[in-house]
Design a protein around this motif. Structure first.
Motif, PDB file in Angstrom:
ATOM      1  N   MET A 218       0.852  -1.189   0.000  1.00 52.70           N
ATOM      2  CA  MET A 218       0.000   0.000   0.000  1.00 52.70           C
ATOM      3  C   MET A 218       0.887   1.239   0.000  1.00 52.70           C
ATOM      4  O   MET A 218       1.683   1.440   0.924  1.00 52.70           O
ATOM      5  N   MET A 219       0.748   2.043  -1.042  1.00 57.28           N
ATOM      6  CA  MET A 219       1.514   3.281  -1.132  1.00 57.28           C
ATOM      7  C   MET A 219       0.679   4.438  -0.589  1.00 57.28           C
ATOM      8  O   MET A 219      -0.537   4.466  -0.755  1.00 57.28           O
ATOM      9  N   LEU A 220       1.357   5.383   0.035  1.00 54.09           N
ATOM     10  CA  LEU A 220       0.661   6.546   0.597  1.00 54.09           C
ATOM     11  C   LEU A 220       1.059   7.808  -0.151  1.00 54.09           C
ATOM     12  O   LEU A 220       2.201   7.925  -0.612  1.00 54.09           O
ATOM     13  N   ARG A 221       0.141   8.726  -0.209  1.00 57.36           N
ATOM     14  CA  ARG A 221       0.404  10.000  -0.872  1.00 57.36           C
ATOM     15  C   ARG A 221       1.510  10.761  -0.135  1.00 57.36           C
ATOM     16  O   ARG A 221       1.486  10.853   1.100  1.00 57.36           O
ATOM     17  N   PRO A 254       5.435 -12.385  -6.967  1.00 58.42           N
ATOM     18  CA  PRO A 254       4.974 -12.104  -8.340  1.00 58.42           C
ATOM     19  C   PRO A 254       3.471 -11.807  -8.426  1.00 58.42           C
ATOM     20  O   PRO A 254       3.037 -11.050  -9.286  1.00 58.42           O
ATOM     21  N   ASP A 255       2.694 -12.390  -7.511  1.00 53.62           N
ATOM     22  CA  ASP A 255       1.242 -12.150  -7.565  1.00 53.62           C
ATOM     23  C   ASP A 255       0.805 -11.067  -6.573  1.00 53.62           C
ATOM     24  O   ASP A 255      -0.364 -10.993  -6.193  1.00 53.62           O
ATOM     25  N   SER A 256       1.752 -10.216  -6.159  1.00 59.44           N
ATOM     26  CA  SER A 256       1.408  -9.182  -5.174  1.00 59.44           C
ATOM     27  C   SER A 256       0.455  -8.154  -5.792  1.00 59.44           C
ATOM     28  O   SER A 256       0.412  -7.982  -7.010  1.00 59.44           O
ATOM     29  N   VAL A 257      -0.304  -7.489  -4.911  1.00 55.88           N
ATOM     30  CA  VAL A 257      -1.243  -6.462  -5.371  1.00 55.88           C
ATOM     31  C   VAL A 257      -0.849  -5.111  -4.772  1.00 55.88           C
ATOM     32  O   VAL A 257      -0.222  -5.044  -3.711  1.00 55.88           O
ATOM     33  N   VAL A 258      -1.227  -4.051  -5.485  1.00 55.34           N
ATOM     34  CA  VAL A 258      -0.838  -2.691  -5.083  1.00 55.34           C
ATOM     35  C   VAL A 258      -2.094  -1.884  -4.759  1.00 55.34           C
ATOM     36  O   VAL A 258      -3.052  -1.876  -5.531  1.00 55.34           O
ATOM     37  N   LEU A 259      -2.047  -1.239  -3.608  1.00 50.55           N
ATOM     38  CA  LEU A 259      -3.143  -0.356  -3.189  1.00 50.55           C
ATOM     39  C   LEU A 259      -2.609   1.073  -3.040  1.00 50.55           C
ATOM     40  O   LEU A 259      -1.421   1.283  -2.764  1.00 50.55           O
ATOM     41  N   HIS A 260      -3.496   2.028  -3.184  1.00 58.81           N
ATOM     42  CA  HIS A 260      -3.180   3.441  -2.896  1.00 58.81           C
ATOM     43  C   HIS A 260      -4.518   4.111  -2.624  1.00 58.81           C
ATOM     44  O   HIS A 260      -5.421   4.040  -3.455  1.00 58.81           O
ATOM     45  N   PRO A 261      -4.675   4.753  -1.449  1.00 63.83           N
ATOM     46  CA  PRO A 261      -5.982   5.358  -1.151  1.00 63.83           C
ATOM     47  C   PRO A 261      -6.286   6.581  -2.008  1.00 63.83           C
ATOM     48  O   PRO A 261      -7.433   7.017  -2.066  1.00 63.83           O
ATOM     49  N   ALA A 273       3.463   3.143 -14.556  1.00 67.29           N
ATOM     50  CA  ALA A 273       3.398   1.727 -14.939  1.00 67.29           C
ATOM     51  C   ALA A 273       2.799   0.886 -13.807  1.00 67.29           C
ATOM     52  O   ALA A 273       2.023  -0.042 -14.058  1.00 67.29           O
ATOM     53  N   VAL A 274       3.139   1.215 -12.566  1.00 66.34           N
ATOM     54  CA  VAL A 274       2.603   0.448 -11.433  1.00 66.34           C
ATOM     55  C   VAL A 274       1.151   0.853 -11.153  1.00 66.34           C
ATOM     56  O   VAL A 274       0.276   0.006 -10.972  1.00 66.34           O
ATOM     57  N   GLN A 279      -1.182  -5.385 -11.596  1.00 64.94           N
ATOM     58  CA  GLN A 279      -1.217  -5.704 -10.162  1.00 64.94           C
ATOM     59  C   GLN A 279      -1.938  -4.635  -9.329  1.00 64.94           C
ATOM     60  O   GLN A 279      -2.138  -4.807  -8.136  1.00 64.94           O
ATOM     61  N   SER A 280      -2.285  -3.534  -9.968  1.00 69.72           N
ATOM     62  CA  SER A 280      -2.908  -2.430  -9.231  1.00 69.72           C
ATOM     63  C   SER A 280      -4.384  -2.700  -8.945  1.00 69.72           C
ATOM     64  O   SER A 280      -5.150  -3.062  -9.839  1.00 69.72           O
ATOM     65  N   LEU A 281      -4.785  -2.487  -7.681  1.00 71.23           N
ATOM     66  CA  LEU A 281      -6.205  -2.600  -7.296  1.00 71.23           C
ATOM     67  C   LEU A 281      -6.783  -1.213  -6.964  1.00 71.23           C
ATOM     68  O   LEU A 281      -7.785  -1.104  -6.262  1.00 71.23           O
ATOM     69  N   ILE A 282      -6.123  -0.173  -7.479  1.00 68.65           N
ATOM     70  CA  ILE A 282      -6.519   1.188  -7.092  1.00 68.65           C
ATOM     71  C   ILE A 282      -7.941   1.507  -7.573  1.00 68.65           C
ATOM     72  O   ILE A 282      -8.745   2.077  -6.831  1.00 68.65           O
ATOM     73  N   ARG A 283      -8.276   1.106  -8.795  1.00 66.05           N
ATOM     74  CA  ARG A 283      -9.638   1.353  -9.282  1.00 66.05           C
ATOM     75  C   ARG A 283     -10.666   0.552  -8.484  1.00 66.05           C
ATOM     76  O   ARG A 283     -11.771   1.023  -8.205  1.00 66.05           O
ATOM     77  N   GLN A 284     -10.282  -0.673  -8.118  1.00 71.45           N
ATOM     78  CA  GLN A 284     -11.204  -1.497  -7.306  1.00 71.45           C
ATOM     79  C   GLN A 284     -11.450  -0.832  -5.952  1.00 71.45           C
ATOM     80  O   GLN A 284     -12.555  -0.906  -5.405  1.00 71.45           O
TER      81      GLN A 284
END
Ligand code: CP
Length: 305
Positions: A218-221, A254-261, A273-274, A279-284
Motif C-alpha cells: 500500500m503506497m501513501l500520498r 509475483p502475484d502481489s497487489v498494489v493499493l493506494h488510497p 506503470a505500477v 497488479q494495481s487494485l486502485i480502481r477497485q
C-alpha cells in the motif's frame, strides 16, 4: 450501530456485518430495491477539507439508498464566519438531517460527540486530521478480502508518510482484528512513528528489504507540504528511496497487489506503470467505496428506525 467514528467503538460482529453487507451490496449494486430503503431520509456531507473519492462516494452511496443529500463545504458556509462544529451539526439536525458525514482537519474533532451527542444526528468520520479514516480502511479490507481468501495470508507493506497518515491509523486498528499478522511499515525516518506499533511486524527505512515475501503493497500520498518542513528528502530522492516502480515491485511476490488510497502523486510515490498495471487494485478501491459506504449508512439508519 450509533456512530461510525473509529473501529475501537465497534464489536467484531459489527465489523464483520459491515464487511458482509459491503460484499453483498457490491455483488448486487444495480439492484433498484436499494433505492426504496431510506427514501427521503437526509444526509449532510460536511467537508472542512478537500476530497474527491470520499465525498463523491458517500454522495453516490446515499443516492443509491434513495436518500436526499446536501453538500456543505467550509468555504461556502457559515463555518467561514466562525460557526462551531457543534452549532453547525445542531443546525443540520434541526433542518432534518439524520446523518452527517464529516471530514475535518483536526484529529479527534468528532470525539466529543460520542460522549455528548447531537440529538437525532448520526455521525460518520470521513477523515479527521491524522486521527483516522475508517471508511477507507473498511473498503480497503473489503478489496483485500476479495483478493485473498483469508486476511491471515496477507504480508503487507505500507510505505510513505506513516506518521501523519489517517489511512494507516485506521488500517492498523482494523486489519489485525480481521486476521492480518504481518504488516510492515516503511518510510523516511522523519515520517515513521517514534515507537513501532504493537500490531506491526517490521518498521524500517529500507523499502527493498521490506518487500521480500510481501504480497500487498500500500503506497501513501506524499504530503508535499511536509517534505520541506520536516527536512525530508526532495521529491526526486524520495521517489528513488520510497517510490514504487516496476523494478521495486518485482522484489515482492509475483502475484502481489498494489493499493493506494489516493489522490496519487504519479512519478513521486508511484510510477504510472505500477499505478495502471495489472497488479494495481486502485480502481477497485475507488469502486468499493460506494458499497462500503452504503453498508455504513444501512447499519446506522436500520438501528435508527
Ligand atoms: N482516499 C481519500 O480519502 O481520498 P479523497 O481525499 O479524495 O477523499
Amino acid at each position: 450501530m450509533r456512530y461510525f467514528l473509529q473501529f475501537d467503538h465497534l464489536s467484531d460482529s459489527q465489523i464483520e456485518a459491515l464487511l458482509r453487507q459491503t460484499h453483498d451490496i457490491s455483488r448486487n449494486l444495480a439492484d433498484s430495491d436499494y433505492r426504496e430503503l431510506f427514501a427521503g431520509r437526509i444526509v449532510a456531507n460536511l467537508f472542512y477539507e478537500s476530497s474527491t473519492r470520499t465525498r463523491v462516494s458517500f454522495e453516490v452511496a446515499a443516492r443509491r439508498l434513495g436518500m436526499d443529500v446536501v453538500n456543505i463545504s467550509a468555504r461556502e458556509s457559515s463555518i467561514e464566519k466562525g460557526e462551531t462544529l457543534r452549532d453547525t451539526l445542531e443546525t443540520l439536525a434541526a433542518i432534518g438531517a439524520e446523518v452527517a458525514v464529516v471530514r475535518h482537519p483536526q484529529s479527534g474533532a468528532l470525539q466529543e460527540f460520542s460522549e455528548d451527542p447531537v440529538a437525532g444526528l448520526q455521525l460518520i468520520n470521513a477523515g479527521d486530521g491524522s486521527g483516522g479514516h475508517p471508511s477507507q480502511a473498511l473498503l480497503d479490507a473489503a478489496v483485500l478480502q476479495a483478493a485473498f481468501s483469508e486476511l491471515s495470508e496477507i504480508r503487507m507493506v505500507i510505505a510513505g508518510d506513516i506518521k501523519h497518515s489517517r489511512v494507516v491509523a485506521s488500517a492498523l486498528s482494523l486489519l489485525p482484528r480481521l486476521g492480518a499478522k504481518d504488516i510492515r511499515l516503511v518510510g523516511p525516518e522523519q515520517l515513521l512513528p517514534s515507537i513501532q506499533p504493537a500490531s506491526v511486524s517490521l518498521m524500517t527505512t529500507d523499502f527493498d528489504a521490506a518487500l521480500k515475501g510481501a504480497n500487498v503493497i500500500m503506497m501513501l500520498r506524499v504530503q508535499r507540504e511536509r517534505l520541506s518542513a520536516l527536512d525530508v528528502p526532495a521529491e526526486a530522492e524520495y521517489s528513488r528511496k520510497w517510490g514504487l516502480d516496476s523494478r521495486r515491485l518485482a522484489l515482492a511476490e509475483p502475484d502481489s497487489v498494489v493499493l493506494h488510497p489516493g489522490p496519487l502523486n504519479r512519478g513521486v510515490e508511484i510510477s504510472n506503470a505500477v499505478a495502471d498495471g495489472a497488479q494495481s487494485l486502485i480502481r477497485q478501491q475507488v469502486a468499493m467505496g460506494v458499497p462500503a459506504r452504503m453498508a455504513i449508512f444501512s447499519a446506522l439508519l436500520e438501528d435508527n428506525n
